[in-house]
Design an enzyme around this catalytic site. Structure first.
Site: not given
Ligand code: PHB
Ligand code: APR
Length: 394
Positions: A72, A200, A288, A292, A387
């Site tokens: 990505h 997000y 989460p 990280k 990130y």
């Molecule tokens: C996930 O795909 O489980 C995932 C992706 C991004 C995040 C947290 C979890 O910030």
């Protein structure tokens, strides 16, 4: 039984450490409380920083990830009715890899077994002893029998609820913690991802995240109350809430798994005590939102493996000061990076969630910050470089 390094826990931290040590000719034994089936099927995080990808590839365990993982180059931030893309490639020249933690775990277990190296599942009553001396020991029970494993070092890779950190005398530990007043309700669903990159969303109803595991499986999250009863959320209610918050065309589909993730920031300092080293979730937890957790575990054991490798390097005098130096620096080297990841994870969490205690002023400030990020290259770059991952070594 005797080995050089006793590793407690077969999550990404313990298994990768075992693999890196084996590559350097260092013997280790991995002890895991759960079954192989359990650890291989536990649905956890799914984003690998570019350096985590490099570490796995350099260790020779990245082939399936490179084939099945999804590269990505950016994410979407959704707020105030619009989506904005943060272009990692353009801002940092880097990308991240979407590949489930349990897939990393499967690949590492396969590598360990292929090398005919010991990893014992379903062990219980694990206890650690004498790590403040030159001859630590681990006691455990396996198939009803009691065993003692003598070793040079113990690696505590046994997660947040493990036994290793809990055995350190409390007066030797400084704990730093923040618990957030919300959790994530996560689902794994048999539907193609409704967006080609992660979304997000900061919505009035609360945070939501669209993620994925493959071209046919989506991973989706909703902010909810910390004590939420998962069973109280019907599939239909989850899909409707996701649609309202993410603002995407989201078809319903079979829900394969449903779980609640508590949100916590936590650091235990230091990360080493004599001949015991803590790594991964045993030493720190991040919420989460910044993706990280698994990356910090990988970075820790990368540093620890280097330290152990220099200790055992032929020609270095065991116990000599040069040999111990890299190991003595382990805690400090890791904590610098960990605190930066803590800051980023806290910041992403504060930026994107709904806080009940927020006043209208706080809400407007949150939206202004999001506006700033998507309109300033400097601000977007700050998000992007954190990130995709800060450098592994300072
Ligand atoms: C996930 O795909 O489980 C995932 C992706 C991004 C995040 C947290 C979890 O910030
Ligand atoms: N004895 C043996 N094994 C134990 C014990 C014990 N007393 N206690 C816990 N374990 C095992 C757990 O069953 C688990 O398999 O230790 C392992 C720890 O693995 P993880 O929790 O996956 O932790 P870590 O390897 O540090 O990986 C961190 O996991 O929670 C996610 O977001 C986090 O992605 C991050 C990653």
């Amino acid at each position: 039984m005797r080995t050089q390094v006793a590793i407690i826990g077969a999550g990404p931290a313990g298994l990768l450490l075992a693999h890196l040590l084996h590559q350097h000719g260092i013997e280790c034994v991995v002890l895991e409380a759960k079954s192989r089936h359990y650890v291989e099927n536990r649905v956890r995080a799914g984003v690998l920083e570019h350096q985590s990808v490099d570490v796995l590839n350099e260790a020779g365990v990245g082939a399936r990830m490179m084939k099945e993982g999804l590269l990505h180059h950016g994410i979407f931030l959704h707020f105030a009715g619009r989506s904005h893309r943060i272009d990692f490639e353009e801002l940092t020249g880097r990308a991240v890899m979407i590949y489930g933690q349990q897939e990393v775990v499967k690949d590492l277990i396969a590598a360990r077994l292929a090398a005919r190296q010991p990893v014992y599942f379903d062990v219980d009553a694990v206890s650690i002893h004498d790590f403040d001396t030159g001859s630590p020991r681990v006691r455990f029970r396996m198939k009803e029998e009691q065993h003692t494993l003598e070793c040079d070092f113990i690696a505590g890779c046994d997660g947040f609820h493990g036994v290793c950190r809990a055995t350190v005398p409390p007066q030797q530990l400084s704990l730093y913690e923040r618990v957030y007043p919300f959790a994530w309700l996560g689902i794994l669903a048999q539907i193609p991802p409704a967006s080609h990159e992660l979304i997000y969303a900061n919505d009035e109803r609360g945070f939501a995240l669209l993620s994925m595991r493959s071209p046919t499986v989506s991973r989706l999250y909703l902010q909810c109350a910390p004590e939420e009863d998962v069973e109280g959320w019907s599939d239909e209610r989850i899909w409707n809430e996701l649609r309202a918050r993410l603002n995407v065309e989201l078809p319903s589909g079979p829900v394969l798994q449903k779980s609640l993730t508590p949100m916590r920031s936590f650091v235990a300092e230091p990360m080493s005590f004599g001949r015991l080293f803590l790594a991964g979730d045993a030493a720190h937890i991040v919420p989460p939102t910044g993706a990280k957790g698994m990356n910090l575990a990988i970075a820790d054991v990368h540093v620890l493996a280097r330290g152990l490798e220099s200790f055992y390097r032929p020609g270095s005098r065991p116990g000599g000061s040069a040999a111990m130096q890299a190991l003595n620096d382990y805690s400090q080297t890791c904590l610098g990076r960990i605190w930066k990841a803590q800051r980023f994870s806290w910041w992403m969490t504060s930026l994107l969630h709904r806080f009940d205690e927020h006043t209208p002023f706080d809400r407007r400030r949150q939206l202004a910050e999001l506006e700033y990020i998507v309109s300033s290259r400097a601000a977007a770059q700050t998000l992007a470089e954190n990130y995709v991952g800060l450098p592994l070594s300072p």
